[in-house]
Design an enzyme around this catalytic site. Structure first.
Site, PDB file in Angstrom:
ATOM      1  N   CYS A  44      -7.232  -1.254   1.322  1.00  0.00           N
ATOM      2  CA  CYS A  44      -6.344  -1.409   2.069  1.00  0.00           C
ATOM      3  C   CYS A  44      -7.070  -1.916   3.598  1.00  0.00           C
ATOM      4  O   CYS A  44      -7.665  -0.899   3.998  1.00  0.00           O
ATOM      5  CB  CYS A  44      -5.156  -0.540   2.296  1.00  0.00           C
ATOM      6  SG  CYS A  44      -4.065  -0.836   3.588  1.00  0.00           S
ATOM      7  N   CYS A  54       0.358   3.178   3.538  1.00  0.00           N
ATOM      8  CA  CYS A  54       0.658   2.697   5.054  1.00  0.00           C
ATOM      9  C   CYS A  54       1.782   1.458   4.838  1.00  0.00           C
ATOM     10  O   CYS A  54       2.138   1.160   6.002  1.00  0.00           O
ATOM     11  CB  CYS A  54      -0.356   2.206   5.726  1.00  0.00           C
ATOM     12  SG  CYS A  54      -0.990   0.644   4.935  1.00  0.00           S
ATOM     13  N   CYS A  89      -8.123  -5.347 -10.118  1.00  0.00           N
ATOM     14  CA  CYS A  89      -7.656  -4.244 -11.127  1.00  0.00           C
ATOM     15  C   CYS A  89      -7.559  -2.981 -10.158  1.00  0.00           C
ATOM     16  O   CYS A  89      -8.059  -2.318  -9.559  1.00  0.00           O
ATOM     17  CB  CYS A  89      -8.661  -3.960 -12.061  1.00  0.00           C
ATOM     18  SG  CYS A  89      -8.122  -2.874 -13.417  1.00  0.00           S
ATOM     19  N   CYS A  96       0.817  -1.160  -0.055  1.00  0.00           N
ATOM     20  CA  CYS A  96       0.144  -0.008  -0.156  1.00  0.00           C
ATOM     21  C   CYS A  96       1.002   1.454   0.031  1.00  0.00           C
ATOM     22  O   CYS A  96       1.806   1.374   0.668  1.00  0.00           O
ATOM     23  CB  CYS A  96      -0.786   0.180   1.173  1.00  0.00           C
ATOM     24  SG  CYS A  96      -1.794   1.503   1.419  1.00  0.00           S
ATOM     25  N   CYS A 155      -5.504   0.697   6.345  1.00  0.00           N
ATOM     26  CA  CYS A 155      -5.494   2.202   6.299  1.00  0.00           C
ATOM     27  C   CYS A 155      -6.822   2.602   5.667  1.00  0.00           C
ATOM     28  O   CYS A 155      -7.089   3.931   5.810  1.00  0.00           O
ATOM     29  CB  CYS A 155      -4.621   2.925   5.597  1.00  0.00           C
ATOM     30  SG  CYS A 155      -4.268   2.869   4.025  1.00  0.00           S
TER      31      CYS A 155
END
Length: 139
Positions: A105, A60, A128, A57, A108
């Site tokens: 995510c 984070c 995607c 991510c 976060c």
């Protein structure tokens, strides 16, 4: 060009103020991760990434997708057959007069992209993802 709407993300282990997110992210990453934007197809350098490693991510640093799950979908966005277990969440997205499954995510709440039921085996799924919402760490 980005499309999308700004929504609040709460109830995630990693919490930051809007000012903290803006300071930590590029404007493009902020638009996608925090405002549910979409990057233009074919613009991410991660489309051409072929090395072994893990996609994290961009907000984070949570590990999200192993490079072994990446495939060329022809859509212009990095695509994967499956995430790292427990590190992404999903929710219904009814924007733009469509019903889709949003992927975010789990740590976060950052918007990553969408998952579709038209991927290759072994899962038949296509995660995607917006490349700007990810960063790659090679093995």
């Amino acid at each position: 060009m980005f499309f999308g709407k700004k929504t609040q993300t709460t109830d995630f282990p990693i919490q930051r103020s809007e000012a903290e997110w803006r300071a930590a992210l590029s404007p493009a990453a902020y638009k996608v991760l925090r405002e549910h934007g979409t990057e233009r197809a074919g613009t991410s350098p991660l489309n051409a990434e072929k090395r072994a490693g893990v996609y994290h991510c961009a907000g984070c640093d949570t590990p999200l997708f192993d490079a072994e799950a990446k495939f060329e979908s022809g859509t212009g966005w990095p695509s994967f057959t499956s995430p790292i277990a427990g590190n992404v969440g999903e929710s219904e997205d009814n924007s733009f007069f469509m019903r889709r499954t949003e992927v975010h995510c789990a740590a976060c709440g950052g918007h990553l992209g969408h998952v579709f039921p038209d991927g290759p085996e072994p899962t038949g799924l296509r995660y995607c993802m917006n490349g700007v919402s990810l960063h790659f760490k090679p093995e």
